[in-house]
Design a protein around this motif. Structure first.
Motif, PDB file in Angstrom:
ATOM      1  N   UNK A   1      18.315 -10.187  12.533  1.00  0.00           N
ATOM      2  CA  UNK A   1      17.266 -11.071  12.041  1.00  0.00           C
ATOM      3  C   UNK A   1      16.885 -10.720  10.608  1.00  0.00           C
ATOM      4  N   UNK A   2      16.797  -9.446  10.320  1.00  0.00           N
ATOM      5  CA  UNK A   2      16.389  -9.020   8.986  1.00  0.00           C
ATOM      6  C   UNK A   2      17.406  -9.474   7.941  1.00  0.00           C
ATOM      7  N   UNK A   3      18.694  -9.356   8.278  1.00  0.00           N
ATOM      8  CA  UNK A   3      19.739  -9.800   7.348  1.00  0.00           C
ATOM      9  C   UNK A   3      19.678 -11.313   7.154  1.00  0.00           C
ATOM     10  N   UNK A   4      19.509 -12.047   8.246  1.00  0.00           N
ATOM     11  CA  UNK A   4      19.438 -13.503   8.159  1.00  0.00           C
ATOM     12  C   UNK A   4      18.194 -13.942   7.397  1.00  0.00           C
ATOM     13  N   UNK A   5      17.088 -13.243   7.610  1.00  0.00           N
ATOM     14  CA  UNK A   5      15.851 -13.580   6.915  1.00  0.00           C
ATOM     15  C   UNK A   5      15.984 -13.370   5.412  1.00  0.00           C
ATOM     16  N   UNK A   6      16.725 -12.333   5.016  1.00  0.00           N
ATOM     17  CA  UNK A   6      16.919 -12.077   3.591  1.00  0.00           C
ATOM     18  C   UNK A   6      17.700 -13.204   2.924  1.00  0.00           C
TER      19      UNK A   6
ATOM     20  N   UNK B   1      -3.426 -22.626  11.515  1.00  0.00           N
ATOM     21  CA  UNK B   1      -2.426 -23.689  11.403  1.00  0.00           C
ATOM     22  C   UNK B   1      -1.461 -23.433  10.249  1.00  0.00           C
ATOM     23  N   UNK B   2      -1.987 -23.015   9.101  1.00  0.00           N
ATOM     24  CA  UNK B   2      -1.183 -22.878   7.891  1.00  0.00           C
ATOM     25  C   UNK B   2      -0.534 -21.501   7.842  1.00  0.00           C
ATOM     26  N   UNK B   3       0.730 -21.420   8.234  1.00  0.00           N
ATOM     27  CA  UNK B   3       1.426 -20.139   8.309  1.00  0.00           C
ATOM     28  C   UNK B   3       1.613 -19.516   6.931  1.00  0.00           C
ATOM     29  N   UNK B   4       2.050 -20.300   5.965  1.00  0.00           N
ATOM     30  CA  UNK B   4       2.343 -19.744   4.651  1.00  0.00           C
ATOM     31  C   UNK B   4       1.091 -19.154   3.997  1.00  0.00           C
ATOM     32  N   UNK B   5      -0.021 -19.846   4.114  1.00  0.00           N
ATOM     33  CA  UNK B   5      -1.265 -19.332   3.543  1.00  0.00           C
ATOM     34  C   UNK B   5      -1.670 -18.023   4.207  1.00  0.00           C
ATOM     35  N   UNK B   6      -1.546 -17.958   5.526  1.00  0.00           N
ATOM     36  CA  UNK B   6      -1.905 -16.738   6.247  1.00  0.00           C
ATOM     37  C   UNK B   6      -1.021 -15.574   5.824  1.00  0.00           C
ATOM     38  N   UNK B   7       0.282 -15.808   5.756  1.00  0.00           N
ATOM     39  CA  UNK B   7       1.210 -14.734   5.412  1.00  0.00           C
ATOM     40  C   UNK B   7       0.957 -14.227   3.997  1.00  0.00           C
ATOM     41  N   UNK B   8       0.646 -15.121   3.081  1.00  0.00           N
ATOM     42  CA  UNK B   8       0.330 -14.696   1.715  1.00  0.00           C
ATOM     43  C   UNK B   8      -0.906 -13.797   1.692  1.00  0.00           C
ATOM     44  N   UNK B   9      -1.910 -14.128   2.490  1.00  0.00           N
ATOM     45  CA  UNK B   9      -3.113 -13.291   2.565  1.00  0.00           C
ATOM     46  C   UNK B   9      -2.770 -11.918   3.146  1.00  0.00           C
ATOM     47  N   UNK B  10      -1.943 -11.902   4.178  1.00  0.00           N
ATOM     48  CA  UNK B  10      -1.556 -10.641   4.806  1.00  0.00           C
ATOM     49  C   UNK B  10      -0.808  -9.754   3.823  1.00  0.00           C
ATOM     50  N   UNK B  11       0.135 -10.333   3.079  1.00  0.00           N
ATOM     51  CA  UNK B  11       0.906  -9.562   2.102  1.00  0.00           C
ATOM     52  C   UNK B  11       0.000  -8.950   1.039  1.00  0.00           C
ATOM     53  N   UNK B  12      -1.022  -9.681   0.645  1.00  0.00           N
ATOM     54  CA  UNK B  12      -1.921  -9.244  -0.422  1.00  0.00           C
ATOM     55  C   UNK B  12      -2.872  -8.149   0.038  1.00  0.00           C
ATOM     56  N   UNK B  13      -3.313  -8.208   1.302  1.00  0.00           N
ATOM     57  CA  UNK B  13      -4.397  -7.331   1.741  1.00  0.00           C
ATOM     58  C   UNK B  13      -3.963  -6.203   2.675  1.00  0.00           C
ATOM     59  N   UNK B  14      -2.784  -6.308   3.302  1.00  0.00           N
ATOM     60  CA  UNK B  14      -2.347  -5.294   4.255  1.00  0.00           C
ATOM     61  C   UNK B  14      -0.943  -4.799   3.887  1.00  0.00           C
ATOM     62  N   UNK B  15      -0.794  -3.968   2.888  1.00  0.00           N
ATOM     63  CA  UNK B  15       0.539  -3.568   2.421  1.00  0.00           C
ATOM     64  C   UNK B  15       1.320  -2.703   3.393  1.00  0.00           C
ATOM     65  N   UNK B  16       0.652  -2.090   4.377  1.00  0.00           N
ATOM     66  CA  UNK B  16       1.340  -1.187   5.313  1.00  0.00           C
ATOM     67  C   UNK B  16       1.644  -1.839   6.654  1.00  0.00           C
ATOM     68  N   UNK B  17       1.409  -3.142   6.785  1.00  0.00           N
ATOM     69  CA  UNK B  17       1.532  -3.799   8.094  1.00  0.00           C
ATOM     70  C   UNK B  17       2.966  -3.750   8.627  1.00  0.00           C
TER      71      UNK B  17
ATOM     72  N   UNK C   1       7.281 -10.678   4.910  1.00  0.00           N
ATOM     73  CA  UNK C   1       6.717  -9.352   5.189  1.00  0.00           C
ATOM     74  C   UNK C   1       7.875  -8.429   5.605  1.00  0.00           C
ATOM     75  N   UNK C   2       8.651  -7.949   4.663  1.00  0.00           N
ATOM     76  CA  UNK C   2       9.887  -7.216   5.000  1.00  0.00           C
ATOM     77  C   UNK C   2       9.654  -5.902   5.730  1.00  0.00           C
ATOM     78  N   UNK C   3       8.440  -5.346   5.700  1.00  0.00           N
ATOM     79  CA  UNK C   3       8.175  -4.087   6.404  1.00  0.00           C
ATOM     80  C   UNK C   3       7.944  -4.268   7.895  1.00  0.00           C
ATOM     81  N   UNK C   4       7.857  -5.516   8.375  1.00  0.00           N
ATOM     82  CA  UNK C   4       7.569  -5.740   9.798  1.00  0.00           C
ATOM     83  C   UNK C   4       8.646  -5.125  10.689  1.00  0.00           C
ATOM     84  N   UNK C   5       8.195  -4.453  11.725  1.00  0.00           N
ATOM     85  CA  UNK C   5       9.101  -3.931  12.751  1.00  0.00           C
ATOM     86  C   UNK C   5       8.985  -4.734  14.046  1.00  0.00           C
ATOM     87  N   UNK C   6       7.795  -5.305  14.294  1.00  0.00           N
ATOM     88  CA  UNK C   6       7.575  -6.160  15.458  1.00  0.00           C
ATOM     89  C   UNK C   6       6.897  -7.442  14.999  1.00  0.00           C
ATOM     90  N   UNK C   7       7.363  -8.569  15.523  1.00  0.00           N
ATOM     91  CA  UNK C   7       6.701  -9.851  15.308  1.00  0.00           C
ATOM     92  C   UNK C   7       6.462 -10.485  16.661  1.00  0.00           C
TER      93      UNK C   7
END
Length: 235
Positions: free
Chosen positions: A162-167, A95-111, A147-153
């Motif tokens: 999308x990347x420019x708008x997200x920035x 449910x909590x998107x922000x919490x999940x994304x923070x965990x992903x950024x911390x633990x999966x740097x190559x995602x 997660x700026x390294x994402x190529x697919x979501x």
């Protein structure tokens, strides 16, 4: 099924790919960790009942992790996996998107690939019929920003637009949630007072004057400006 045992007829392992699906496991079977942990690059545990990822740290070479159709929620914890590039969490209970994304950024740097379809954290009509394309696009801006390294979501490549708008806007697309103690606080009933009907002033009928002032609220609903970010190619 006893999680200490493995149904070998449901097990597939070849060339670094391990699949163990549809076995109603609540966790990763320790036998899998012991037998295959150091050999696996792609792990597919879809269609189980997994609630915890305890033991995932044994799969230190993982590049791809598929956990679709399980029971993973906001309490999910991840080990640090430096090589993980693909994570699929479709149809879980996140449910909590922000919490999940923070965990992903911390633990999966190559995602570079992430899919969250059919979770409440992913606001589209697969998870909530009240959501529309503008809700989903705002979600994409936020995740791409974080997660700026994402190529697919999900099922779509991240476009350069999308990347420019997200920035520019992604930081402001996060979902704001009230603190949990707002809901936990006991409701204190107001002191009872005796109510009296207002006196009727027949001479004042038809002479009511409205009160005017400044309003501090602004409507930011999903039908405001969000729809202008939907491109014709997305329809």
């Amino acid at each position: 099924m006893e999680e200490s045992h493995v149904n070998h007829s449901a097990l597939y392992f070849e060339k670094g790919q391990l699949s163990y699906c549809g076995q109603d496991c609540r966790r990763i079977p320790p036998a899998l960790q012991k037998m295959y942990g150091g050999k696996v690059r792609c792990l597919d545990l879809s269609y189980n009942s997994i609630e915890t990822l305890k033991g995932l740290e044994q799969f230190g070479r993982l590049e791809e992790l598929i956990l679709d159709n399980n029971k993973l929620g906001d309490a999910i914890t991840f080990p640090y996996l430096s090589n993980l590039r693909t994570l699929s969490l479709n149809n879980n209970e996140i449910i909590d998107l922000e919490e999940l994304v923070n965990k992903i950024c911390k633990h999966f740097p190559s995602l570079t690939y992430l899919s969250l379809l059919s979770n409440k954290a992913c606001p589209n009509q697969l998870s909530d019929s009240d959501k529309d394309d503008s809700d989903y696009q705002r979600y994409r801006y936020f995740v791409i920003h974080m997660i700026p390294n994402l190529r697919f979501l999900d099922s779509r490549r991240v476009s350069s637009a999308e990347r420019k708008e997200a920035a520019i806007r992604g930081e402001f697309m996060r979902v704001r949630r009230p603190p949990s103690d707002v809901f936990d606080a006991p409701v204190v009933p107001a002191p009872q007072t005796r109510l009296r009907p207002l006196p009727v002033d027949l001479g004042a009928l038809g002479k009511h004057k409205g009160a005017y002032g400044k309003c501090n609220y602004k409507y930011t609903g999903k039908h405001s400006e969000g729809n202008r970010f939907i491109l014709n190619s997305d329809l």
